[in-house]
Each structure stands twice: as structure tokens, then as C-alpha cells.
Scaffold this motif. Structure first.
Motif, PDB file in Angstrom:
ATOM      1  N   GLY A  67       6.737 -21.279 -10.647  1.00 28.91           N
ATOM      2  CA  GLY A  67       7.758 -20.251 -10.577  1.00 28.91           C
ATOM      3  C   GLY A  67       7.544 -19.296  -9.425  1.00 28.91           C
ATOM      4  O   GLY A  67       8.482 -18.630  -8.978  1.00 28.91           O
ATOM      5  N   ARG A  68       6.309 -19.247  -8.926  1.00 34.04           N
ATOM      6  CA  ARG A  68       5.987 -18.389  -7.775  1.00 34.04           C
ATOM      7  C   ARG A  68       5.606 -19.201  -6.555  1.00 34.04           C
ATOM      8  O   ARG A  68       5.948 -18.825  -5.430  1.00 34.04           O
ATOM      9  N   ASP A  69       4.871 -20.264  -6.793  1.00 33.11           N
ATOM     10  CA  ASP A  69       4.358 -21.070  -5.682  1.00 33.11           C
ATOM     11  C   ASP A  69       4.997 -22.448  -5.709  1.00 33.11           C
ATOM     12  O   ASP A  69       4.908 -23.154  -6.714  1.00 33.11           O
ATOM     13  N   ASP A  70       5.645 -22.836  -4.619  1.00 33.06           N
ATOM     14  CA  ASP A  70       6.252 -24.162  -4.542  1.00 33.06           C
ATOM     15  C   ASP A  70       5.199 -25.257  -4.529  1.00 33.06           C
ATOM     16  O   ASP A  70       5.434 -26.363  -5.005  1.00 33.06           O
ATOM     17  N   ARG A  71       4.073 -24.951  -3.949  1.00 30.53           N
ATOM     18  CA  ARG A  71       3.005 -25.944  -3.845  1.00 30.53           C
ATOM     19  C   ARG A  71       1.667 -25.231  -3.837  1.00 30.53           C
ATOM     20  O   ARG A  71       1.607 -24.014  -3.682  1.00 30.53           O
ATOM     21  N   ALA A  72       0.624 -25.986  -3.994  1.00 26.01           N
ATOM     22  CA  ALA A  72      -0.708 -25.400  -4.024  1.00 26.01           C
ATOM     23  C   ALA A  72      -1.137 -24.961  -2.630  1.00 26.01           C
ATOM     24  O   ALA A  72      -0.788 -25.584  -1.622  1.00 26.01           O
ATOM     25  N   ARG A  73      -1.884 -23.892  -2.599  1.00 26.30           N
ATOM     26  CA  ARG A  73      -2.503 -23.411  -1.358  1.00 26.30           C
ATOM     27  C   ARG A  73      -3.916 -22.957  -1.684  1.00 26.30           C
ATOM     28  O   ARG A  73      -4.219 -22.590  -2.832  1.00 26.30           O
ATOM     29  N   PRO A  74      -4.818 -22.964  -0.712  1.00 20.94           N
ATOM     30  CA  PRO A  74      -6.180 -22.525  -0.992  1.00 20.94           C
ATOM     31  C   PRO A  74      -6.213 -21.080  -1.485  1.00 20.94           C
ATOM     32  O   PRO A  74      -5.473 -20.227  -0.991  1.00 20.94           O
ATOM     33  N   VAL A  75      -7.062 -20.815  -2.459  1.00 17.21           N
ATOM     34  CA  VAL A  75      -7.255 -19.455  -2.939  1.00 17.21           C
ATOM     35  C   VAL A  75      -7.940 -18.648  -1.845  1.00 17.21           C
ATOM     36  O   VAL A  75      -8.910 -19.105  -1.225  1.00 17.21           O
ATOM     37  N   SER A  76      -7.420 -17.461  -1.578  1.00 14.03           N
ATOM     38  CA  SER A  76      -7.990 -16.616  -0.534  1.00 14.03           C
ATOM     39  C   SER A  76      -9.303 -16.002  -1.011  1.00 14.03           C
ATOM     40  O   SER A  76      -9.604 -15.980  -2.218  1.00 14.03           O
ATOM     41  N   ASP A  77     -10.074 -15.471  -0.065  1.00 11.85           N
ATOM     42  CA  ASP A  77     -11.330 -14.812  -0.420  1.00 11.85           C
ATOM     43  C   ASP A  77     -11.075 -13.626  -1.344  1.00 11.85           C
ATOM     44  O   ASP A  77     -11.845 -13.385  -2.290  1.00 11.85           O
ATOM     45  N   GLU A  78      -9.992 -12.893  -1.084  1.00 12.13           N
ATOM     46  CA  GLU A  78      -9.662 -11.745  -1.925  1.00 12.13           C
ATOM     47  C   GLU A  78      -9.299 -12.191  -3.337  1.00 12.13           C
ATOM     48  O   GLU A  78      -9.713 -11.569  -4.330  1.00 12.13           O
ATOM     49  N   GLU A  79      -8.538 -13.261  -3.447  1.00 20.45           N
ATOM     50  CA  GLU A  79      -8.160 -13.764  -4.765  1.00 20.45           C
ATOM     51  C   GLU A  79      -9.374 -14.264  -5.532  1.00 20.45           C
ATOM     52  O   GLU A  79      -9.507 -14.018  -6.738  1.00 20.45           O
ATOM     53  N   LEU A  80     -10.268 -14.951  -4.838  1.00 17.85           N
ATOM     54  CA  LEU A  80     -11.462 -15.466  -5.500  1.00 17.85           C
ATOM     55  C   LEU A  80     -12.342 -14.319  -5.983  1.00 17.85           C
ATOM     56  O   LEU A  80     -12.896 -14.368  -7.092  1.00 17.85           O
ATOM     57  N   ALA A  81     -12.458 -13.279  -5.173  1.00 15.70           N
ATOM     58  CA  ALA A  81     -13.277 -12.133  -5.562  1.00 15.70           C
ATOM     59  C   ALA A  81     -12.709 -11.436  -6.792  1.00 15.70           C
ATOM     60  O   ALA A  81     -13.447 -10.831  -7.572  1.00 15.70           O
ATOM     61  N   ALA A  82     -11.378 -11.535  -6.971  1.00 19.22           N
ATOM     62  CA  ALA A  82     -10.732 -10.879  -8.107  1.00 19.22           C
ATOM     63  C   ALA A  82     -10.861 -11.684  -9.392  1.00 19.22           C
ATOM     64  O   ALA A  82     -10.589 -11.163 -10.480  1.00 19.22           O
TER      65      ALA A  82
END
Length: 553
Positions: A67-82
Motif C-alpha cells: 500500500g506504500r511501497d510498489d516494490r522492495a527496496r533496501p532498508v536504509s541505515d536510519e530505518e535499520l537503526a530505528a
């Protein structure tokens, strides 16, 4: 090329694009990966939470929130830290990406092994292994990694290829106080979002949130006899030579009666965190997202009798039908403390057996060609009010967000229909959708309904008029008044169910509710419910307070 009815049984959150492109290996694996309903609910109908058409590099963490992402993308460093849950901290932040459940469990901290519990579920598990081929058996595994409370839940197929079968995880972040949902794809992982995403309009009901509709662990069969699970009430049947008998996880399986307690705790924990967040500073954000649990119900559980259908004979006497079929017992009795003296309604065993024949009850699975006359393993499976919804109502009352009287006035609008009630749902139009002061919410909604009942010249049996009549009952009398009504209703049911026509009407009502359940994403397996000769297009039915059944208008 397999059709979408077959693909619906797949556990891999595989995108429609990938299927259309003919990725034969993934399609084949998906068809054999049984869909698990704990802790993760998959979806292939809208693309699910899989990578879409994105090719995943081995050994990485990707993000795809349906519903937000059409396809997968790598998780960013900021997202991983969260991401502060045990899966992210133990594995992804350290560059580890386990490819099998054995690898995942073995690399957890040593202390986690002591708290590990393993459960087994299969909708075909109580059918003779000689009668049916693939049985869609899944392990559900819980463990406490960070502390002494369960914070990691794993769902994976029982038996089969451990590297190509499904592997899904829900992990609790004790700081952010949310579940994060993950799924392994080959040697990479996809983060499918967290509990809050389940509530947002763009991602609600999509991907893993099609069944985890409220962002928490799900166990549909949450009440004794724990339908389809290995438990103290029934053992899942295996052939003598089934290699699963030698599986280390299978040898650790314990009864689902323990899992019920864990799931109830997990729902309570997330609900408390959710209410605390959305009512901060004395203001309720999106009050409609809370009150829909009271007015509409967002999901259901499944309940049944505690009797194995194969053991019921004409000489079995009476059969106690599940109380959740008649009303929402958990809220009305346990939380709102309505007192009734009527016993749970009972049907004659010979009437039940005659109904199986008259309505052509059978178990069927088109996918495998399996067919068997009769009911499910436990008799009379029906939807009931969901613990997820009840827990939100319970905590809203306990925290004073709504009064017990207000909750009772709403539920009594159509209490003989604990699920799928159009009458209660109509009252959602009076619930504000914007931020509202907590101390004003209950009275604001009640006043809006009262104003409509007074000014719109609505009939006396309208939901608004019913609520208004309930609201006029004095504060010190509503429990007694409502309890007497419920008591009278159950006594009428007890009389009706003893008649041939009355019991047949209740069979039709049960099938009507099953048909509505079949439209939900929770309905992932054909063998979850019996099939009957009642036409799929027959009118939907509802229970009335006089214990008679009528068509929905």
C-alpha cells in the motif's frame, strides 16, 4: 500456470508481478508453502509483502510495506537503526540473515532457548493421513529474547525443504512498543512494516495486514478446544513413517492451551501501548479507529463445541452449542458484568446428526480433490467476536475513555448478532474522525446518536432509536435491565433449538456467518469450515431478540 485460488494458499508473500512473469520456482514453492495464521498472515491477492518485481540481492534486509511501497527496496541505515526488536538487533544489525528456522533459533542468545515453546497447527491435521496428501502443517514458535516476556514469534512450515519453505517472524520492539513483521525470501529478508502501519488507511488490510488487521499476533482458534491445533483436546495425526516424527521441532511441540495464554497477553500488551499513544495529552487521535472495535468489529475468532463430531451419536443426548454463537459473552458477561441465570443453549444430538445429512455437510478441498462427508473435527464451527476487538473495548472501559454503560448501550443495539451486525455498524457514522478530547468522546458520540434519533424521525427499531432507549435506562439499573433481556433471549433460544425448525434455522444462520467469514482474508484454507448444500447465493441471515432468524434487509 496455477490459478489464483491455488495461489491463495501460498505462504510466500509473492507479488502478482512475479507470478505473471512465470517464476516457476517461486510459484511451485508458494503452492506448497502452507499459509500460516500465527504469527503472520500472508496475502498474494494484492501483491502481498513480497519483493514485487524487485530482484533481491542475497543477504540483505529490504522494505516493502504493501500500500506504500510498489516494490522492495533496501532498508536504509536510519530505518535499520530505528528497528529495535530482537530480530533486527540480533541479526540484521550484525549483518546476519538466517535462511532456515534452525539457523535462526540456533543463533539466538542462549537464554532464549529456555523460554522457547513450539506449537503445531493444520486444518487437515485431524484427518487421516491416508485420506489426504499435503496437510499444510505449520510450526508456531514463541520465545523471549530480551527479558522474560515473549518478544519473538516465528511461523514456518512443518516438514519439507527448510530453505525453500516459508519463514515469517513477528518481533516485539520493547522501546517503540510495536511488532515488526518480517518474511524471508530465499537468502534475504523483507520488513513488511510495524503494528502502526496496520492502522493507516494506505496499508490497512494489505499485505501481512490483511489478516493481522490490527497489527498483532493472530490465533483464530483462541478458545477451547483450539480447533486445528495440537492440544490437550486433540492430537494431530501423523503416519507411522512420517519423517516429521524425527524433526527436532516436532519433538518439542506442546499444547495450544499454552499458546492461548501467550496470544492473549500479546494482544493486551499491544493494545495498552496503542491506547497510551493515541490518547496522549488527553486527546484521542482518530477516535474512529478505536471505536470501530465496538461498533463494527474488525475481525473474528472461530469457536466450536468441545465435542468431536465423529463421537456424536443419536444416543449422545444434548450438545452444548458455543456461547459465542449467541452473543458476545466475553464483554457482556466478563467485562460489563451482566448477570444471567439461563444456561448455555443445548441441542439434541440426533437433531445435529439429522442436520448434517439434510444440509449435506462435508469437508472439501478443491486444490487436492479431497472430499469427506460430515462436519469438521470439532462440531459446529462458527465465527465469534474477536478477542482483538474485545480487548480494545475492555481497555477503553478500564481507562475511562468510554463508560461501561456506553459500551453496553451500543452492544445491546443488536446483541444477538455478536459478529457481522449491520445495525451496530450504522452507528459508526456518528463517531468523529478527527482528534477529540478524551473526556468528551463518549458523551459526544452518544449525543450525536440521540440527536439523530430525535430529529430524523427514525423508526423505533432503528439503531439510533434503540441506542437512545438504552441511554434512558438509569445509571444504577442498566446492568439489571440489560441482563434480564439477555436472560430472556437465551431462554427463548433454548426453547427454539429444541424444535426441528428452530435448529434448522440456527444451522442456516451458522452457515450465513461462515459465508461472511469466507470473504475475509483470514479464510485461507478450504478445510477450515464445512461445506453445505445451502446455496452460496442464499440471503444472509441475522438473529432477532425473540430467538427467531430473519433475512438481512
Amino acid at each position: 500456470m496455477p490459478d489464483h485460488a491455488q495461489l491463495r494458499r501460498a505462504t510466500a508473500w509473492m507479488s502478482a508481478t512475479a507470478v505473471e512473469e512465470g517464476d516457476a520456482a517461486r510459484v511451485s514453492a508458494a503452492l506448497r508453502d502452507p499459509s500460516g495464521h500465527f504469527p503472520l498472515e500472508p496475502d498474494v491477492s494484492d501483491g502481498g509483502c513480497g519483493p514485487g518485481s524487485t530482484a533481491l540481492e542475497p543477504g540483505g534486509l529490504y522494505r516493502r510495506i504493501s500500500g506504500r511501497d510498489d516494490r522492495a527496496r533496501p532498508v536504509s541505515d536510519e530505518e535499520l537503526a530505528a528497528l529495535g526488536d530482537p530480530m533486527a538487533v540480533t541479526f540484521f544489525r550484525t549483518g546476519r540473515f538466517p535462511t532456515t528456522v534452525q539457523e535462526l533459533l540456533s543463533e539466538l542468545p542462549t537464554a532464549a532457548a529456555a523460554s522457547r515453546k513450539v506449537y503445531l497447527v493444520s486444518e487437515a491435521g485431524h484427518i487421516s493421513p491416508v485420506a489426504i496428501g499435503e496437510r499444510d502443517m505449520r510450526f508456531a514458535i514463541t520465545t523471549a529474547v530480551d527479558g522474560n516476556q515473549v518478544d519473538l514469534l516465528v511461523s514456518t512450515q512443518a516438514g519439507g525443504d527448510p530453505e525453500n519453505g516459508f519463514l515469517q517472524v513477528a518481533a516485539w520492539d520493547s522501546v517503540a512498543r510495536v511488532f515488526n513483521f518480517y518474511a524471508r525470501f530465499e537468502s534475504s529478508w523483507v520488513w513488511a512494516g510495524n503494528s502502526w502501519h496496520s492502522l493507516e488507511p494506505d496499508s490497512r488490510g494489505k499485505g501481512c495486514f490483511d489478516s493481522h488487521i490490527n497489527g498483532c499476533a493472530v490465533m483464530k482458534e483462541l478458545r477451547i478446544p483450539w480447533i486445528n491445533w495440537q492440544s490437550e483436546r486433540a492430537t494431530i495425526r501423523l503416519a507411522d513413517d512420517d519423517p516429521l516424527r524425527h524433526d527436532q521441532l516436532f519433538q518439542q511441540v506442546i499444547g495450544a492451551e499454552r499458546l492461548e495464554l501467550t496470544v492473549r497477553f500479546l494482544v493486551t500488551r499491544w493494545t495498552a501501548a496503542r491506547l497510551a499513544e493515541v490518547t496522549a495529552n488527553g486527546v484521542v487521535d482518530h477516535p474512529d479507529r478505536l471505536l470501530r472495535h465496538l461498533f463494527t468489529g474488525t475481525t473474528v475468532n472461530l469457536t466450536s463445541t468441545d465435542r468431536q463430531s465423529s463421537t456424536i451419536t443419536a444416543d449422545s443426548g444434548e450438545l452444548t452449542l458455543p456461547m459465542g454463537f449467541w452473543l458476545n459473552q466475553d464483554v457482556l458477561f466478563d467485562d460489563l458484568r451482566l448477570f444471567v441465570q439461563a444456561a448455555p443453549p443445548r441441542a439434541q444430538a440426533d437433531a445435529y446428526l439429522a442436520g448434517l445429512t439434510r444440509f449435506g455437510f462435508r469437508l472439501e478441498e478443491k486444490f487436492s480433490g479431497f472430499s469427506q462427508p460430515g462436519d469438521t473435527f470439532f462440531a459446529f464451527v462458527v465465527p465469534e467476536a474477536a478477542h482483538e476487538d474485545n480487548e480494545v473495548v475492555r481497555q477503553m472501559v478500564r481507562t475511562g475513555l468510554i463508560s461501561a454503560r456506553f459500551a453496553a448501550c451500543v452492544l445491546m443495539v443488536d446483541f444477538p448478532n455478536p459478529v457481522f451486525s449491520p445495525a451496530r455498524s450504522l452507528l459508526m457514522r456518528y463517531v468523529p474522525t478527527t482528534a477529540t478530547k478524551a473526556v468528551e468522546l463518549c458523551d459526544k458520540v452518544a449525543q450525536a446518536i440521540l440527536d439523530a434519533a430525535r430529529t430524523r424521525n427514525l423508526p423505533a427499531d432503528s439503531p439510533e432509536a434503540r441506542f437512545a432507549a438504552h441511554w434512558q435506562v438509569p445509571e444504577d439499573a442498566w446492568r439489571s435491565v440489560f441482563g434480564q433481556r439477555v436472560d430472556a433471549y437465551l431462554r427463548k433460544v433454548a426453547q427454539q433449538v429444541q424444535t426441528a425448525s428452530g435448529f434448522d434455522d440456527y444451522v442456516r444462520l451458522a452457515e450465513s456467518r461462515r459465508r461472511q467469514f469466507r470473504l475475509m482474508k483470514l479464510n485461507e484454507f478450504e478445510l477450515t469450515l464445512p461445506v453445505t448444500s445451502i446455496p452460496p447465493g442464499a440471503p444472509l441471515l441475522a438473529m432477532r431478540e425473540d430467538a427467531t432468524v430473519a433475512e438481512l434487509t
